[in-house]
Design a protein around this motif. Structure first.
Motif, short mmCIF file in Angstrom:
data_model
loop_
_atom_site.label_atom_id
_atom_site.label_comp_id
_atom_site.label_asym_id
_atom_site.label_seq_id
_atom_site.Cartn_x
_atom_site.Cartn_y
_atom_site.Cartn_z
N THR A 234 -113.96 7.29 102.15
CA THR A 234 -114.26 6.48 103.33
C THR A 234 -113.29 6.80 104.45
O THR A 234 -112.09 7.00 104.23
CB THR A 234 -114.18 4.97 103.00
OG1 THR A 234 -114.35 4.20 104.21
CG2 THR A 234 -112.85 4.60 102.36
N THR A 235 -113.81 6.85 105.64
CA THR A 235 -112.96 7.01 106.81
C THR A 235 -112.07 5.79 106.99
O THR A 235 -112.44 4.67 106.61
CB THR A 235 -113.83 7.19 108.07
OG1 THR A 235 -112.98 7.12 109.24
CG2 THR A 235 -114.87 6.10 108.20
N LEU A 236 -110.89 6.00 107.57
CA LEU A 236 -109.98 4.90 107.88
C LEU A 236 -109.91 4.63 109.37
O LEU A 236 -109.04 3.90 109.84
CB LEU A 236 -108.58 5.22 107.33
CG LEU A 236 -108.50 5.48 105.82
CD1 LEU A 236 -107.07 5.78 105.39
CD2 LEU A 236 -109.06 4.30 105.03
N ALA B 100 -118.91 -8.29 105.18
CA ALA B 100 -118.45 -7.07 105.83
C ALA B 100 -119.57 -6.47 106.68
O ALA B 100 -120.68 -6.26 106.18
CB ALA B 100 -117.99 -6.07 104.77
N PRO B 101 -119.31 -6.19 107.93
CA PRO B 101 -120.35 -5.61 108.79
C PRO B 101 -120.58 -4.14 108.45
O PRO B 101 -119.72 -3.47 107.87
CB PRO B 101 -119.77 -5.77 110.19
CG PRO B 101 -118.29 -5.79 109.99
CD PRO B 101 -118.06 -6.45 108.66
N ASP B 102 -121.74 -3.65 108.85
CA ASP B 102 -122.15 -2.29 108.48
C ASP B 102 -121.86 -1.30 109.60
O ASP B 102 -122.78 -0.67 110.14
CB ASP B 102 -123.63 -2.28 108.11
CG ASP B 102 -124.03 -1.02 107.35
OD1 ASP B 102 -123.11 -0.31 106.90
OD2 ASP B 102 -125.23 -0.77 107.22
N TYR B 103 -120.58 -1.14 109.94
CA TYR B 103 -120.18 -0.12 110.90
C TYR B 103 -119.92 1.20 110.17
O TYR B 103 -119.63 1.20 108.97
CB TYR B 103 -118.92 -0.56 111.66
CG TYR B 103 -119.12 -1.76 112.55
CD1 TYR B 103 -120.01 -1.72 113.62
CD2 TYR B 103 -118.40 -2.94 112.34
CE1 TYR B 103 -120.19 -2.83 114.44
CE2 TYR B 103 -118.57 -4.05 113.16
CZ TYR B 103 -119.47 -3.98 114.20
OH TYR B 103 -119.64 -5.07 115.01
N PRO B 104 -119.97 2.32 110.88
CA PRO B 104 -119.77 3.62 110.22
C PRO B 104 -118.31 3.94 109.91
O PRO B 104 -118.03 4.95 109.27
CB PRO B 104 -120.35 4.61 111.23
CG PRO B 104 -120.17 3.94 112.56
CD PRO B 104 -120.38 2.48 112.29
N THR B 105 -117.39 3.13 110.37
CA THR B 105 -115.97 3.34 110.14
C THR B 105 -115.48 2.43 109.01
O THR B 105 -116.21 1.56 108.53
CB THR B 105 -115.17 3.04 111.41
OG1 THR B 105 -115.47 1.69 111.82
CG2 THR B 105 -115.53 4.00 112.54
N GLY B 106 -114.21 2.60 108.62
CA GLY B 106 -113.67 1.78 107.55
C GLY B 106 -113.27 0.38 107.98
O GLY B 106 -113.20 -0.53 107.15
#
Length: 448
Positions: free
Chosen positions: A92-94, A373-379
């Motif tokens: 996962t991206t941070l 937790a929202p569904d954003y593309p970032t961590g």
């Protein structure tokens, strides 16, 4: 599912596993007696601790295979950018999604310092509902489950851009232990022993810089049950000892760190105080130096500040002492310690937690209450100029409560009467703690 999560939070609050520690000795009979039921625990001794692990087990340790925090032995990213990683390889991206007040979003890359000059040692909070390992006998080691990795990434992975991150697994006191402690006191010594063993491996083999031959500075980070373990470890090895010179800072929210009224530490002879010679962080205005080797801690709430409190995390153990509230944002700005200041939260997304539509918080769904937790593309996501924090003190039937009043997250997660925003104590000021770590690291390096 959400009702069950709320019930879990109540049990954790009653147990003390989320409520912090007044007595930082994990070897003592547990304080997780049946507060909620009004019954006294039976006068049984805690079980004997388990034998030591054959070798420490790590979620994050620079250079290990599948390092959860994505760092090589020097603390640099193993991937093109710093990446969080679960044991099965899920990455996962941070980075963070910046969500403005009008809903507009942009992406904020995580800044990473090449060859970070200091180290972080982190002890995670209560996340095991059942024992890890499942068969808790002998030297059976814990294994990296999603919940331990998820909480580590949620709370401290972004600090990996500033320090080499060391985060051991340990055979912790579980939620089930909290429930059964009414009958049998919990074994809290085994978890401490595991962390102590891991720290000695780090201290003896990794803390001395290979290039300079000097010991590296350390930031200790703990939350909830982890605060008690860090406090005992620091008391044993650093408090009032020469090794204290290596302390860059201690970030211990959600753990009821205690000091005498009007003082910054115990002064050497106060058994109720968490530390005798390690002070809480204070700063005399923006023109004074950033303090190092000191403690930041608080219990975060969003509550009606005019209502008398009735117990909860942050409640003083007696009239002569108080739990600390040190707002990291106020330390950075040099404002009055009780000033209302902007906070810079970083909260986890579904991407970070491996969430699904049914369980958006992944392995932490039972512990995250009504948070989705929202569904954003970032961590992570952050809310610039929308959240503030201010230290408050008030007295109620159960004594004096000291807390960090957090305004601006009401639409994202609710504040429990007993716990406040405990689950996200580190996250509500994650950006401020990172900025403080950066400033303390620079200040510490200037004198070493």
């Amino acid at each position: 599912m959400r009702a069950l999560a709320s019930a879990v939070s109540v049990v954790l609050a009653a147990s003390g596993l989320l409520g912090g520690v007044a007595n930082t000795d994990p070897a003592s009979p547990s304080l997780i007696a049946a507060t909620a039921t009004g019954r006294q625990a039976l006068p049984l001794p805690p079980p004997n601790p388990l034998p030591p692990l054959k070798t420490p087990v790590w979620t994050c340790k620079p250079g290990i295979p599948r390092n959860g925090c994505g760092q090589d032995p020097r603390g640099n990213p193993t991937d093109p950018t710093l990446t969080g990683r679960y044991d099965d390889g899920y990455a996962t991206t941070l980075d963070a999604t910046v969500v403005d007040a009008d809903g507009a979003t942009t992406t904020e890359p995580l800044p990473v310092r090449h060859d970070p000059p200091i180290d972080c040692f982190y002890v995670y909070p209560t996340v095991d509902v059942l024992s890890n390992p499942t068969l808790r006998i002998g030297s059976n080691p814990p294994t990296r489950r999603d919940n331990e990795t998820a909480v580590t990434l949620t709370q401290v992975a972004r600090f990996g851009g500033l320090c080499r991150m060391y985060a051991p697994l340990y055979r912790q006191t579980t939620l089930l232990d909290a429930i059964t402690a009414v009958l049998v006191p919990s074994d809290t010594q085994t978890g401490y022993n595991d962390v102590h063993q891991a720290f000695l491996e780090y201290w003896n083999h990794h803390n001395i810089d290979k290039h300079t031959g000097k010991r590296r500075g350390i930031v200790f980070i703990g939350h909830s049950q982890g605060v008690g373990i860090v406090a005992k470890l620091v008391t044993e090895m650093f408090d009032g000892k020469p090794a204290a010179d290596q302390l860059v800072g201690l970030y211990l929210p959600g753990g009821d760190v205690t000091v005498p009224l009007g003082k910054t530490d115990g002064g050497g002879n106060d058994p109720v105080s968490t530390f005798q010679h390690i002070p809480v962080c204070t700063r005399d205005g923006a023109g004074s130096a950033i303090p190092t080797g000191c403690v930041v801690g608080y219990a975060s709430y969003h509550r009606d500040t005019t209502d008398p409190p009735n117990g909860g995390t942050g409640t003083a153990p007696d009239p002569q002492h108080e739990r600390i509230c040190i707002n990291p944002s106020a330390i950075l700005t040099g404002d009055d310690p009780n000033a209302r200041t902007p906070l810079h939260p970083y909260l986890p997304t579904r991407q970070l937690l491996r969430g699904t539509a049914l369980a958006p918080d992944g392995g932490l769904t039972l512990l995250f209450g009504d948070y989705r937790a929202p569904d954003y593309p970032t961590g992570y996501f952050t809310l610039p100029d929308q959240v503030t924090g201010q230290c408050y003190r008030a007295t109620g039937p159960q004594g004096r409560l000291t807390w960090l009043q957090v305004n601006g997250l009401e639409k994202i997660t609710s504040s429990n009467t007993a716990l406040g925003l405990h689950t996200f104590d580190l996250n509500v000021a994650a950006g401020d703690l990172a900025d403080l770590m950066r400033a303390q690291s620079k200040q510490w390096a200037a004198h070493h």
